[in-house]
Write a protein that holds these residues in place. Structure first.
Motif, PDB file in Angstrom:
ATOM      1  N   GLY A 198      51.178  22.260  44.986  1.00  0.00           N
ATOM      2  CA  GLY A 198      50.058  21.496  44.457  1.00  0.00           C
ATOM      3  C   GLY A 198      48.724  22.140  44.794  1.00  0.00           C
ATOM      4  N   VAL A 199      48.649  22.753  45.974  1.00  0.00           N
ATOM      5  CA  VAL A 199      47.425  23.436  46.386  1.00  0.00           C
ATOM      6  C   VAL A 199      47.126  24.607  45.451  1.00  0.00           C
ATOM      7  CG1 VAL A 199      46.472  24.955  48.168  1.00  0.00           C
ATOM      8  CG2 VAL A 199      47.425  22.741  48.801  1.00  0.00           C
ATOM      9  N   LEU A 200      48.158  25.347  45.048  1.00  0.00           N
ATOM     10  CA  LEU A 200      47.947  26.463  44.125  1.00  0.00           C
ATOM     11  C   LEU A 200      47.430  25.976  42.773  1.00  0.00           C
ATOM     12  CD1 LEU A 200      51.037  28.730  44.898  1.00  0.00           C
ATOM     13  CD2 LEU A 200      48.639  29.197  45.440  1.00  0.00           C
ATOM     14  N   GLN A 201      47.938  24.835  42.319  1.00  0.00           N
ATOM     15  CA  GLN A 201      47.419  24.267  41.067  1.00  0.00           C
ATOM     16  C   GLN A 201      45.953  23.875  41.216  1.00  0.00           C
ATOM     17  OE1 GLN A 201      49.038  24.174  38.203  1.00  0.00           O
ATOM     18  NE2 GLN A 201      50.977  24.924  39.036  1.00  0.00           N
ATOM     19  N   MET A 202      45.596  23.345  42.386  1.00  0.00           N
ATOM     20  CA  MET A 202      44.213  22.975  42.652  1.00  0.00           C
ATOM     21  C   MET A 202      43.320  24.216  42.699  1.00  0.00           C
ATOM     22  SD  MET A 202      42.783  20.735  45.894  1.00  0.00           S
ATOM     23  CE  MET A 202      44.194  19.650  45.708  1.00  0.00           C
ATOM     24  N   MET A 203      43.815  25.262  43.343  1.00  0.00           N
ATOM     25  CA  MET A 203      43.056  26.505  43.427  1.00  0.00           C
ATOM     26  C   MET A 203      42.791  27.080  42.036  1.00  0.00           C
ATOM     27  SD  MET A 203      44.718  28.467  46.702  1.00  0.00           S
ATOM     28  CE  MET A 203      44.308  27.998  48.400  1.00  0.00           C
ATOM     29  N   ASP A 204      43.738  26.912  41.138  1.00  0.00           N
ATOM     30  CA  ASP A 204      43.571  27.401  39.771  1.00  0.00           C
ATOM     31  C   ASP A 204      42.360  26.743  39.105  1.00  0.00           C
ATOM     32  OD1 ASP A 204      44.286  28.828  37.417  1.00  0.00           O
ATOM     33  OD2 ASP A 204      45.320  27.064  36.643  1.00  0.00           O
ATOM     34  N   GLN A 205      42.119  25.468  39.427  1.00  0.00           N
ATOM     35  CA  GLN A 205      40.976  24.755  38.864  1.00  0.00           C
ATOM     36  C   GLN A 205      39.659  25.218  39.475  1.00  0.00           C
ATOM     37  OE1 GLN A 205      41.559  20.490  39.116  1.00  0.00           O
ATOM     38  NE2 GLN A 205      43.764  20.701  38.849  1.00  0.00           N
ATOM     39  N   TYR A 206      39.716  25.672  40.722  1.00  0.00           N
ATOM     40  CA  TYR A 206      38.497  26.019  41.454  1.00  0.00           C
ATOM     41  C   TYR A 206      38.139  27.501  41.375  1.00  0.00           C
ATOM     42  CZ  TYR A 206      38.949  21.428  43.727  1.00  0.00           C
ATOM     43  OH  TYR A 206      39.043  20.071  43.991  1.00  0.00           O
ATOM     44  N   LEU A 207      38.933  28.300  40.667  1.00  0.00           N
ATOM     45  CA  LEU A 207      38.718  29.743  40.626  1.00  0.00           C
ATOM     46  C   LEU A 207      38.182  30.174  39.259  1.00  0.00           C
ATOM     47  CD1 LEU A 207      39.194  32.320  42.389  1.00  0.00           C
ATOM     48  CD2 LEU A 207      41.387  32.565  41.196  1.00  0.00           C
ATOM     49  N   LYS A 208      37.138  30.992  39.273  1.00  0.00           N
ATOM     50  CA  LYS A 208      36.579  31.519  38.029  1.00  0.00           C
ATOM     51  C   LYS A 208      37.551  32.487  37.357  1.00  0.00           C
ATOM     52  CE  LYS A 208      31.665  31.445  39.385  1.00  0.00           C
ATOM     53  NZ  LYS A 208      30.470  32.289  39.621  1.00  0.00           N
ATOM     54  N   PRO A 209      37.442  32.695  36.056  1.00  0.00           N
ATOM     55  CA  PRO A 209      38.240  33.736  35.395  1.00  0.00           C
ATOM     56  C   PRO A 209      37.995  35.085  36.057  1.00  0.00           C
ATOM     57  CG  PRO A 209      37.188  32.325  33.774  1.00  0.00           C
ATOM     58  CD  PRO A 209      36.614  31.933  35.100  1.00  0.00           C
ATOM     59  N   GLY A 210      39.060  35.823  36.299  1.00  0.00           N
ATOM     60  CA  GLY A 210      38.939  37.117  36.957  1.00  0.00           C
ATOM     61  C   GLY A 210      38.826  37.035  38.466  1.00  0.00           C
ATOM     62  N   GLY A 211      38.860  35.823  39.007  1.00  0.00           N
ATOM     63  CA  GLY A 211      38.750  35.654  40.450  1.00  0.00           C
ATOM     64  C   GLY A 211      40.060  35.922  41.166  1.00  0.00           C
ATOM     65  N   LYS A 212      40.024  35.878  42.483  1.00  0.00           N
ATOM     66  CA  LYS A 212      41.226  36.123  43.272  1.00  0.00           C
ATOM     67  C   LYS A 212      41.250  35.246  44.507  1.00  0.00           C
ATOM     68  CE  LYS A 212      39.094  40.194  45.439  1.00  0.00           C
ATOM     69  NZ  LYS A 212      39.228  41.660  45.644  1.00  0.00           N
ATOM     70  N   ILE A 213      42.446  35.102  45.048  1.00  0.00           N
ATOM     71  CA  ILE A 213      42.652  34.304  46.259  1.00  0.00           C
ATOM     72  C   ILE A 213      43.113  35.226  47.375  1.00  0.00           C
ATOM     73  CG2 ILE A 213      43.875  32.342  47.268  1.00  0.00           C
ATOM     74  CD1 ILE A 213      44.434  31.390  44.389  1.00  0.00           C
ATOM     75  N   LEU A 214      42.411  35.199  48.496  1.00  0.00           N
ATOM     76  CA  LEU A 214      42.774  36.001  49.653  1.00  0.00           C
ATOM     77  C   LEU A 214      43.424  35.076  50.681  1.00  0.00           C
ATOM     78  CD1 LEU A 214      39.489  38.105  50.012  1.00  0.00           C
ATOM     79  CD2 LEU A 214      41.556  38.661  48.714  1.00  0.00           C
ATOM     80  N   VAL A 215      44.681  35.368  50.997  1.00  0.00           N
ATOM     81  CA  VAL A 215      45.472  34.489  51.867  1.00  0.00           C
ATOM     82  C   VAL A 215      45.920  35.241  53.112  1.00  0.00           C
ATOM     83  CG1 VAL A 215      47.565  33.089  52.045  1.00  0.00           C
ATOM     84  CG2 VAL A 215      46.316  33.189  49.873  1.00  0.00           C
ATOM     85  N   SER A 216      45.768  34.607  54.254  1.00  0.00           N
ATOM     86  CA  SER A 216      46.330  35.130  55.495  1.00  0.00           C
ATOM     87  C   SER A 216      46.801  33.939  56.313  1.00  0.00           C
ATOM     88  CB  SER A 216      45.289  35.935  56.277  1.00  0.00           C
ATOM     89  OG  SER A 216      45.846  36.419  57.494  1.00  0.00           O
ATOM     90  N   PHE A 217      48.059  33.972  56.719  1.00  0.00           N
ATOM     91  CA  PHE A 217      48.556  32.870  57.538  1.00  0.00           C
ATOM     92  C   PHE A 217      49.719  33.328  58.414  1.00  0.00           C
ATOM     93  CE2 PHE A 217      51.366  32.697  53.892  1.00  0.00           C
ATOM     94  CZ  PHE A 217      52.591  32.297  54.412  1.00  0.00           C
TER      95      PHE A 217
END
Length: 253
Positions: free
Chosen positions: A123-142
């Motif tokens: 669900g978080v990934l779906q939310m991130m899709d709404q909050y990210l501009k076209p051409g944007g990226k997600i940087l993840v470290s965990f």
């Protein structure tokens, strides 16, 4: 379960665990250590969403080191209030905003030490899709993942303790230091038991794919870190996510 509670209480009568104290990042930039020296260059002049910002330390650091604006997102009002006050004190109120719902999309989303805590990572990934501009990226470290020696985080009193004791034993023991705890499962305590295969299963139906993916071994057992053992000896998961549709266009171009 009862025997487990007795053993855990004997090992730590207060219900506390100091194995994961964050001391590895003392006097260092955690963002730079985990994402690399070029991390801040990637954010320069961009709008960034700090997904799971907590008290806002990294949010402010990203603003101080070149981001045009950083929005800190969290579900805990007390943390957001604390972060807002800290940003104001640091003179960053004009470039750091803290909220439970961003009002604009971002160029980059940063998720630091949060992915193992999301109750619903899909669900978080779906939310991130709404909050990210076209051409944007997600940087993840965990990290750590569930089968890491201390993958139980506060429940891992010693290596792999969280795999040896029942949830009842761990929750009962932990209640000694958290008397108001009402959680009935480890997941309700904020730990989703994520593993490397589960990360891939979560990503497969999502809008995103890996642009970069790295699993970093525990230094002490680096020589034993390979495909068969990495589930147990991976310290940090590092990845960059992009939309599948945009990744396909990049390849085609």
């Amino acid at each position: 379960g009862t025997l487990g509670v007795r053993i855990l209480t004997w090992l730590s009568p207060t219900g506390e665990n100091s194995n994961l104290d964050g001391s590895a990042y003392n006097n260092k930039s955690k963002l730079e250590v985990l994402f690399g020296p070029r991390f801040f260059d990637e954010l320069r002049g961009r709008v960034v969403l700090d997904f799971g910002c907590g008290a806002g330390e990294e949010t402010m650091e990203m603003a101080q080191r070149g981001a045009a604006k950083v929005v800190g997102l969290d579900i805990r009002p007390k943390m957001l209030a604390k972060a807002t006050a800290r940003a104001a004190d640091a003179g960053l109120a004009d470039r750091c905003v803290f909220t439970t719902a961003p009002q604009e999309p971002s160029d980059v989303i940063v998720s630091l030490d949060c992915f193992e805590h999301y109750e619903d990572p899909a669900g978080v990934l779906q939310m991130m899709d709404q909050y990210l501009k076209p051409g944007g990226k997600i940087l993840v470290s965990f990290g750590a993942t569930w089968y890491h020696p201390y993958g139980g985080h506060l429940f891992a009193l010693f290596p792999w303790a969280h795999l040896l004791f029942t949830e009842y034993a761990m929750l009962t023991w932990r209640k000694q230091s958290h008397p108001t705890q009402t959680a009935r499962t480890i997941t309700e305590c904020g730990l989703n038991k994520i593993t490397l295969p589960r990360l891939q299963r979560i990503l497969d139906p999502s809008p995103f794919t890996f642009a970069e993916y790295e699993v970093r071994p525990i230094r002490a057992v680096r020589r034993f870190h390979h495909r068969l053992t990495r589930e147990f000896f991976t310290s940090v998961v590092q990845c960059t996510l992009v939309r599948k549709s945009e990744a396909a266009l990049t390849v085609a171009a």
